[in-house]
Design an enzyme around this catalytic site. Structure first.
Site, PDB file in Angstrom:
ATOM      1  N   ASP A  44      -4.582 -12.895   3.295  1.00 50.86           N
ATOM      2  CA  ASP A  44      -5.686 -12.099   4.294  1.00 50.86           C
ATOM      3  C   ASP A  44      -6.956 -12.426   2.995  1.00 50.86           C
ATOM      4  O   ASP A  44      -8.206 -12.232   3.681  1.00 50.86           O
ATOM      5  CB  ASP A  44      -5.301 -10.799   4.540  1.00 50.86           C
ATOM      6  CG  ASP A  44      -4.829  -9.759   3.271  1.00 50.86           C
ATOM      7  OD1 ASP A  44      -4.835 -10.737   2.337  1.00 50.86           O
ATOM      8  OD2 ASP A  44      -4.790  -9.102   3.201  1.00 50.86           O
ATOM      9  N   ASP A  67      -2.629 -11.002  -2.173  1.00 52.96           N
ATOM     10  CA  ASP A  67      -3.527 -10.151  -1.064  1.00 52.96           C
ATOM     11  C   ASP A  67      -4.874  -9.277  -0.990  1.00 52.96           C
ATOM     12  O   ASP A  67      -5.282  -9.234  -2.540  1.00 52.96           O
ATOM     13  CB  ASP A  67      -2.000  -9.117  -0.979  1.00 52.96           C
ATOM     14  CG  ASP A  67      -3.145  -8.330   0.658  1.00 52.96           C
ATOM     15  OD1 ASP A  67      -2.217  -8.736   1.372  1.00 52.96           O
ATOM     16  OD2 ASP A  67      -3.809  -7.801   1.209  1.00 52.96           O
ATOM     17  N   HIS A 126      -6.604  -7.269  -0.307  1.00 53.25           N
ATOM     18  CA  HIS A 126      -5.999  -5.504  -0.748  1.00 53.25           C
ATOM     19  C   HIS A 126      -5.330  -5.533  -2.055  1.00 53.25           C
ATOM     20  O   HIS A 126      -4.411  -5.688  -2.129  1.00 53.25           O
ATOM     21  CB  HIS A 126      -5.912  -5.162   0.377  1.00 53.25           C
ATOM     22  CG  HIS A 126      -6.696  -5.468   1.645  1.00 53.25           C
ATOM     23  ND1 HIS A 126      -6.127  -6.399   2.457  1.00 53.25           N
ATOM     24  CD2 HIS A 126      -7.966  -4.459   2.414  1.00 53.25           C
ATOM     25  CE1 HIS A 126      -6.963  -6.037   3.761  1.00 53.25           C
ATOM     26  NE2 HIS A 126      -7.861  -5.458   3.043  1.00 53.25           N
ATOM     27  N   HIS A 183       1.076  -1.342  -0.144  1.00 47.22           N
ATOM     28  CA  HIS A 183       0.205  -0.203   0.015  1.00 47.22           C
ATOM     29  C   HIS A 183       0.891   1.061  -0.263  1.00 47.22           C
ATOM     30  O   HIS A 183       0.573   2.505   0.063  1.00 47.22           O
ATOM     31  CB  HIS A 183      -0.756   0.254   1.042  1.00 47.22           C
ATOM     32  CG  HIS A 183      -2.081  -0.804   1.186  1.00 47.22           C
ATOM     33  ND1 HIS A 183      -3.219  -1.227   0.083  1.00 47.22           N
ATOM     34  CD2 HIS A 183      -2.428  -2.425   1.955  1.00 47.22           C
ATOM     35  CE1 HIS A 183      -3.954  -2.173  -0.039  1.00 47.22           C
ATOM     36  NE2 HIS A 183      -3.707  -3.042   1.713  1.00 47.22           N
TER      37      HIS A 183
HETATM   38 ZN   LIG Z   1      -3.620  -7.117   2.218  1.00 46.54          ZN
END
Ligand SMILES: [Zn+2]
Length: 307
Positions: free
Chosen positions: A244, A163, A165, A126
Site C-alpha cells: 500500500d 507495508d 502502515h 496491526h
Molecule cells: Zn497497510
C-alpha cells in the site's frame, strides 16, 4: 526447490462490506496476475490449515482469542473497531491466515521449499496480543515467528515490514523479545500514529514523510535496515509484505513503484542467503489498488522463486 504459495478459499469469504478496501478481490487480483505471467504453475501450492489455539496463544492472550471466537456473528457483520469487522466466515479465514504462516514456517525449516508466500486475509501486523485493529484479527507473521522459536528453537529471527502502515502489533508483541528484530518503514505521521520513537534497539523503525518515493525508501533500507540486519545475522526472515506504499494506492501518500518491490525483494533475498540459508516466509499485509497489488505481489513472488 521452489516457492510455496499458500492460500485457502476461506480467505475469500471474509467480507467486511462492499465498500471496504480490504476486500476478497485482492486475492483474486493476485492469482489472476500470477496466472497471466505464467508463474502460478511454477509454484508449489498448499491449502492453509487452521491455526490451533495453542499456536495463536503464543502471541495472543487466551481471553482475546476466546473473545474473537465469541464475537463471530451467525449472520451480518459485527464491528471490532471502526474499520475491522467479522462476518460469519471471518473466524475461519483468520485461522487460515495464521495457519498459513505456521505451515510456511514448517515447509521452509524442513527444507521442503526455499521460501514461501502466504496469499491470505485478514492481514495481521496491526493485531496486538489482545486487540484487533486496522483490518487485522490475529498477527499472522507473529504466529509464524513464535512457531519458529517454540518448535524449532531458532534464536534470531528478523521481521521486515514494508507495508505503508507501522506494524504496531508486531512491535507490541515482540518489543521485549530478544530473539526478534523488527525492521519497518512506514508513512509518518499516519495510521496507527506510532512507531516513530522506537522504545527498543531491536525495533528498527524508519518513518518516511508523506510523498517519499522509491529513492527515499531505498536509502532508508540501505542505510538503516541493512546494517542492523548485518549485525543481527537472522537465522530466518519473515516479511510483512504490504503493497500500500505504491503510488497508485489511494490508501497512502508514498510513491513507490513496481521496481521498488523487486528491489526490496532482492535485498531481502541477499540477506536471507547470507545469514539464513535463504529462509524467507512472506505474508500478505496491505495493498488496496487491485492492479498495482497484483503486479507487485507477482513481481515479489517471481523474485522469491528465482535463483
Ligand atoms: Zn497497510
Amino acid at each position: 526447490m521452489q516457492t510455496a504459495y499458500i492460500t485457502h478459499p476461506d480467505c475469500l469469504k471474509h467480507d467486511m462490506g462492499s465498500y471496504h478496501p480490504e476486500c476478497p478481490q485482492r486475492l483474486v487480483a493476485i492469482q489472476n496476475q500470477l496466472q497471466a505471467m505464467g508463474l502460478l504453475s511454477q509454484l508449489q501450492h498448499y491449502d492453509a490449515p487452521l491455526a490451533t489455539t495453542e499456536q495463536l496463544a503464543r502471541v495472543h492472550t487466551p481471553d482475546y482469542i476466546e473473545s474473537i471466537r465469541q464475537a463471530a456473528p451467525a449472520a451480518g457483520l459485527v464491528m471490532l473497531d471502526a474499520d475491522t469487522a467479522m462476518n460469519p466466515f471471518t473466524w475461519n479465514a483468520a485461522l487460515r491466515a495464521a495457519g498459513a504462516a505456521v505451515l510456511a514456517t514448517d515447509m521452509v525449516l524442513n527444507e521442503k521449499v526455499n521460501n514461501a508466500f502466504c496469499a491470505v486475509r485478514p492481514p495481521g501486523h496491526h493485531a496486538e496480543s489482545d486487540r484487533a485493529m486496522g483490518f487485522c484479527l490475529f498477527n499472522n507473521v507473529a504466529v509464524g515467528v513464535a512457531h519458529a522459536i517454540k518448535q524449532y528453537h531458532l534464536q534470531q529471527i528478523a521481521i521486515l515490514d514494508f507495508d505503508v502502515h507501522h506494524g504496531n502489533g508486531s512491535e507490541e508483541i515482540f518489543r521485549d523479545n530478544p530473539h526478534v528484530l523488527l525492521c519497518s518503514t512506514f508513512q509518518h505521521p499516519f495510521y496507527p500514529y506510532c512507531g516513530a520513537d522506537s522504545a527498543s534497539e531491536r525495533m528498527i523503525n524508519v518513518p518516511l514523510p508523506r510523498g517519499a518515493d522509491g529513492k527515499v525508501f531505498r536509502k532508508a533500507v540501505t542505510d538503516i535496515w541493512l546494517p542492523a540486519l548485518d549485525q543481527f545475522k537472522p537465522e530466518m526472515i519473515f516479511v510483512s509484505a504490504g503493497f500500500d506504499a505504491h503510488r497508485d494506492d489511494e490508501m497512502s501518500q508514498l510513491q513507490l513503484i513496481d521496481e521498488d518491490y523487486v528491489w526490496i525483494t532482492q535485498q531481502i533475498k541477499a540477506i536471507a542467503n547470507k545469514y539464513a540459508h535463504g529462509r524467507i516466509v512472506s505474508v500478505l499485509e496491505g495493498g488496496y489498488d487491485l492492479n498495482a497489488l497484483g503486479r507487485c505481489v507477482a513481481a515479489h513472488i517471481r523474485m522469491l522463486n528465482s535463483d
